[in-house]
Motif scaffolding. Structure first.
Motif, PDB file in Angstrom:
ATOM      1  N   PRO A  66     -19.710  58.573   9.716  1.00 61.63           N
ATOM      2  CA  PRO A  66     -18.886  57.711  10.587  1.00 61.63           C
ATOM      3  C   PRO A  66     -18.658  56.331   9.991  1.00 61.63           C
ATOM      4  O   PRO A  66     -19.215  55.340  10.424  1.00 61.63           O
ATOM      5  CB  PRO A  66     -19.723  57.650  11.876  1.00 61.63           C
ATOM      6  CG  PRO A  66     -21.136  57.821  11.414  1.00 61.63           C
ATOM      7  CD  PRO A  66     -21.080  58.747  10.234  1.00 61.63           C
ATOM      8  N   LEU A  77     -21.885  58.544  16.597  1.00 62.28           N
ATOM      9  CA  LEU A  77     -22.844  57.444  16.507  1.00 62.28           C
ATOM     10  C   LEU A  77     -23.808  57.445  17.694  1.00 62.28           C
ATOM     11  O   LEU A  77     -25.002  57.172  17.535  1.00 62.28           O
ATOM     12  CB  LEU A  77     -22.107  56.111  16.413  1.00 62.28           C
ATOM     13  CG  LEU A  77     -21.421  55.846  15.067  1.00 62.28           C
ATOM     14  CD1 LEU A  77     -20.449  54.682  15.185  1.00 62.28           C
ATOM     15  CD2 LEU A  77     -22.444  55.565  13.986  1.00 62.28           C
ATOM     16  N   GLN A  78     -23.329  57.759  18.877  1.00 59.09           N
ATOM     17  CA  GLN A  78     -24.224  57.807  20.036  1.00 59.09           C
ATOM     18  C   GLN A  78     -25.238  58.933  19.882  1.00 59.09           C
ATOM     19  O   GLN A  78     -26.423  58.770  20.209  1.00 59.09           O
ATOM     20  CB  GLN A  78     -23.448  57.986  21.336  1.00 59.09           C
ATOM     21  CG  GLN A  78     -24.383  58.005  22.552  1.00 59.09           C
ATOM     22  CD  GLN A  78     -23.654  57.994  23.879  1.00 59.09           C
ATOM     23  OE1 GLN A  78     -22.433  57.863  23.916  1.00 59.09           O
ATOM     24  NE2 GLN A  78     -24.384  58.116  24.963  1.00 59.09           N
ATOM     25  N   PHE A 131     -21.592  51.592  19.580  1.00 61.62           N
ATOM     26  CA  PHE A 131     -22.549  51.941  18.524  1.00 61.62           C
ATOM     27  C   PHE A 131     -21.931  51.694  17.160  1.00 61.62           C
ATOM     28  O   PHE A 131     -20.720  51.867  16.959  1.00 61.62           O
ATOM     29  CB  PHE A 131     -22.953  53.410  18.647  1.00 61.62           C
ATOM     30  CG  PHE A 131     -23.577  53.736  19.975  1.00 61.62           C
ATOM     31  CD1 PHE A 131     -24.936  53.565  20.187  1.00 61.62           C
ATOM     32  CD2 PHE A 131     -22.790  54.184  21.027  1.00 61.62           C
ATOM     33  CE1 PHE A 131     -25.496  53.847  21.422  1.00 61.62           C
ATOM     34  CE2 PHE A 131     -23.348  54.461  22.264  1.00 61.62           C
ATOM     35  CZ  PHE A 131     -24.704  54.295  22.462  1.00 61.62           C
ATOM     36  N   VAL A 132     -22.776  51.278  16.217  1.00 57.57           N
ATOM     37  CA  VAL A 132     -22.319  50.972  14.863  1.00 57.57           C
ATOM     38  C   VAL A 132     -23.367  51.445  13.855  1.00 57.57           C
ATOM     39  O   VAL A 132     -24.529  51.662  14.212  1.00 57.57           O
ATOM     40  CB  VAL A 132     -22.093  49.451  14.656  1.00 57.57           C
ATOM     41  CG1 VAL A 132     -20.968  48.941  15.524  1.00 57.57           C
ATOM     42  CG2 VAL A 132     -23.384  48.676  14.952  1.00 57.57           C
ATOM     43  N   LEU A 133     -22.955  51.600  12.604  1.00 60.71           N
ATOM     44  CA  LEU A 133     -23.926  51.808  11.533  1.00 60.71           C
ATOM     45  C   LEU A 133     -24.532  50.457  11.188  1.00 60.71           C
ATOM     46  O   LEU A 133     -23.849  49.576  10.661  1.00 60.71           O
ATOM     47  CB  LEU A 133     -23.244  52.416  10.309  1.00 60.71           C
ATOM     48  CG  LEU A 133     -23.046  53.929  10.307  1.00 60.71           C
ATOM     49  CD1 LEU A 133     -22.384  54.370   9.011  1.00 60.71           C
ATOM     50  CD2 LEU A 133     -24.358  54.667  10.485  1.00 60.71           C
ATOM     51  N   GLN A 162     -17.463  57.010  17.963  1.00 61.44           N
ATOM     52  CA  GLN A 162     -18.478  56.625  18.942  1.00 61.44           C
ATOM     53  C   GLN A 162     -19.351  57.798  19.384  1.00 61.44           C
ATOM     54  O   GLN A 162     -20.550  57.646  19.594  1.00 61.44           O
ATOM     55  CB  GLN A 162     -17.805  55.971  20.143  1.00 61.44           C
ATOM     56  CG  GLN A 162     -17.303  54.570  19.878  1.00 61.44           C
ATOM     57  CD  GLN A 162     -18.441  53.612  19.537  1.00 61.44           C
ATOM     58  OE1 GLN A 162     -19.290  53.312  20.368  1.00 61.44           O
ATOM     59  NE2 GLN A 162     -18.475  53.151  18.297  1.00 61.44           N
ATOM     60  N   THR A 190     -28.309  53.859  12.961  1.00 60.60           N
ATOM     61  CA  THR A 190     -27.293  53.560  13.968  1.00 60.60           C
ATOM     62  C   THR A 190     -27.863  52.602  14.998  1.00 60.60           C
ATOM     63  O   THR A 190     -28.977  52.807  15.483  1.00 60.60           O
ATOM     64  CB  THR A 190     -26.824  54.849  14.662  1.00 60.60           C
ATOM     65  OG1 THR A 190     -26.243  55.719  13.693  1.00 60.60           O
ATOM     66  CG2 THR A 190     -25.790  54.551  15.720  1.00 60.60           C
ATOM     67  N   GLN A 236     -15.967  54.611  10.171  1.00 64.20           N
ATOM     68  CA  GLN A 236     -15.197  53.769  11.096  1.00 64.20           C
ATOM     69  C   GLN A 236     -15.765  53.938  12.503  1.00 64.20           C
ATOM     70  O   GLN A 236     -15.420  54.877  13.222  1.00 64.20           O
ATOM     71  CB  GLN A 236     -13.724  54.168  11.080  1.00 64.20           C
ATOM     72  CG  GLN A 236     -13.050  53.929   9.737  1.00 64.20           C
ATOM     73  CD  GLN A 236     -11.616  54.431   9.727  1.00 64.20           C
ATOM     74  OE1 GLN A 236     -11.353  55.599   9.497  1.00 64.20           O
ATOM     75  NE2 GLN A 236     -10.680  53.525   9.987  1.00 64.20           N
ATOM     76  N   PRO A 237     -16.657  53.040  12.927  1.00 66.66           N
ATOM     77  CA  PRO A 237     -17.335  53.212  14.208  1.00 66.66           C
ATOM     78  C   PRO A 237     -16.399  53.254  15.400  1.00 66.66           C
ATOM     79  O   PRO A 237     -16.688  53.897  16.405  1.00 66.66           O
ATOM     80  CB  PRO A 237     -18.283  52.009  14.269  1.00 66.66           C
ATOM     81  CG  PRO A 237     -17.745  51.030  13.297  1.00 66.66           C
ATOM     82  CD  PRO A 237     -17.100  51.829  12.222  1.00 66.66           C
ATOM     83  N   GLU A 238     -15.254  52.571  15.285  1.00 64.03           N
ATOM     84  CA  GLU A 238     -14.357  52.524  16.443  1.00 64.03           C
ATOM     85  C   GLU A 238     -13.793  53.899  16.788  1.00 64.03           C
ATOM     86  O   GLU A 238     -13.354  54.121  17.923  1.00 64.03           O
ATOM     87  CB  GLU A 238     -13.216  51.527  16.192  1.00 64.03           C
ATOM     88  CG  GLU A 238     -12.252  51.892  15.068  1.00 64.03           C
ATOM     89  CD  GLU A 238     -12.730  51.432  13.695  1.00 64.03           C
ATOM     90  OE1 GLU A 238     -11.931  51.467  12.756  1.00 64.03           O
ATOM     91  OE2 GLU A 238     -13.909  51.027  13.587  1.00 64.03           O
TER      92      GLU A 238
END
Length: 452
Positions: A101, A111-112, A309-311, A108, A297, A103-105
């Motif tokens: 991932p 990432l979750q 959520f982001v890396l 999601q 994450t 591109q977190p946008e």
């Protein structure tokens, strides 16, 4: 896209760039006797698709799979009942086709999932923080050793004799390229691990002590004294868990002072699958988080204050320069991590404890029954769902005989250790919730006949 084959001049230019005289030089680390100088012997040059399907189906029919017979194999890979929900969820398109991932946008959901997985692993291991999974348990173990070197600036690791020999083998292979000194040996068939030998081996040059929990023979060791001794010498304690279900019944390594806890997550959510793919687990104390390999994450809020959520950390070689990376093994097993997380979520804390107690209870029944078989001696005083017995004679032929009779009796230590180790009569027996009292009786009867 057209296929543009390389010309000889192209190959020579690439070889010159990497400093190799020939293509064969690229394989210099492969022993000469293992290299082929032509087609694979015994394989036809070509066959029709139908002919290949018939041939492969006939070969597959010779397998005795886990669900077809009383099954007592373990030693790092375990048969548990995996709820159908786990397989259903991981095959949803948004998970099955997802990749890293970046591109977190727009990632999601993935990432979750990773955030929840990390939370579960950290709580299970008793650690502050866990990463978003690794390739498998053995490579996670090696990554812990290299992490300990970065933290302590030392290059000697003490590997407990109870550490799985496949994990030791992976570490030895990787240490050839890093210069790390690894100290280890074969276990003794005794009721308890020789912790005094570990104490004696730790010195001022030790980066870490690596202990499996429970160990390869199924023995459960109190890690607290080992952690205290390691810390006294400025070293870290690395705990390796190959059966995470055990932590539903016994104390977590983090509670006993382990600095880094790694393991194999296969037993939750992931089937045996003839050896893979599996999923590596990795957790540590928060103060070491910036030296932790893999990806992390994190939870945050967006510009509107909504949860997101982001890396947070991505210090793998595909993200930064190789020499600066904390890991050069770039594969994380996110789909298997999702299966692990789904299974653990379905169980919940109470379900995990109940399943662990069920496993232990059946293992106790099996150990008590096998101990009554003439010629069988139980090695363990402590165990979870796996224990070792001595048969008084070489175990491998007996295991093969029982397999021919439809009972998969366990893993013989002769498969894992050289003959001169003196372990050839040892048999590791794993008992999970999939084993019935009738299965236990079939194993006991088979051993009685084989040892008569």
């Amino acid at each position: 896209m057209r296929y543009l084959p390389l010309q000889q001049a192209d190959r020579q230019a690439m070889l010159a760039k990497v400093g190799a005289a020939s293509i064969e030089d690229l394989f210099m680390d492969v022993p000469e006797e293992a290299r082929l100088d032509g087609p694979v012997p015994g394989l036809p040059n070509h066959a029709s698709e139908m002919a290949v399907e018939r041939h492969m189906s006939a070969l597959a029919a010779k397998n005795l799979s886990a669900g077809q017979a009383p099954f007592f194999l373990g030693a790092g890979a375990y048969r548990h009942h995996v709820p159908a929900t786990a397989d259903h969820i991981i095959q949803r398109g948004e998970f099955l086709t997802a990749y890293t991932p970046y591109q977190p946008e727009i990632a999601q959901g993935t990432l979750q999932v990773l955030f929840e997985f990390q939370t579960q692993v950290a709580r299970l291991f008793g650690c502050d923080v866990a990463n978003a999974s690794m390739y498998d348990g053995s490579t996670a173990c090696w990554e812990a050793i290299t992490m300990a070197r970065r933290v302590t600036k030392r290059g000697k690791a003490i590997l407990s004799t109870g550490l799985h020999p496949h994990y030791v083998s992976v570490a030895n292979t990787m240490a050839r390229f890093t210069g790390d000194e690894l100290v280890t040996g074969a276990p003794s068939l005794t009721a308890e691990t020789d912790t005094q030998a570990l104490f004696d081996a730790i010195d001022g040059g030790t980066s870490c002590v690596v202990v499996q929990y429970p160990d390869i023979l199924g023995r459960i060791t109190d890690l607290a004294p080992i952690a205290a001794r390691a810390h006294e010498k400025g070293a870290l304690l690395v705990a390796v868990v190959t059966e995470p279900l055990a932590l539903g019944a016994i104390r977590s390594p983090g509670e006993m002072g382990a600095d880094i806890v790694v393991g194999e997550g296969q037993s939750l959510g992931v089937g045996l699958q003839f050896g893979g793919p599996y999923v590596g687990l990795f957790a540590c104390k928060e103060k070491f988080v910036r030296q932790m390999p893999g990806r992390l994450t994190g939870e945050t809020v967006d510009a509107e204050g909504k949860r997101g959520f982001v890396l947070t950390l991505s210090t793998r070689e595909q993200h930064i320069r190789r020499e600066k990376a904390t890991s050069n093994i770039c594969t994380s097993s996110v789909l298997c991590a999702l299966a692990f997380s789904v299974h653990l979520t379905l169980l919940g804390e109470k379900g995990l404890r109940a399943l662990a107690l069920l496993n232990h209870g059946l293992a106790v029944q099996a150990a008590e029954r096998l101990a009554k078989v003439p010629g069988v001696t139980l090695v363990n005083e402590t165990f979870f769902n796996e224990f070792t017995v001595r048969l008084g004679k070489e175990a491998r032929p007996i295991v093969r005989k029982l397999a021919d009779e439809g009972v998969l009796a366990g893993v013989s230590l002769g498969r894992l250790y050289p003959k001169e180790s003196g372990l050839a009569d040892g048999l590791i027996v794993a008992v999970t919730e999939t084993v019935t009292p009738e299965d236990i009786e079939a194993l006991a009867a088979g051993l009685e006949e084989a040892l008569a």
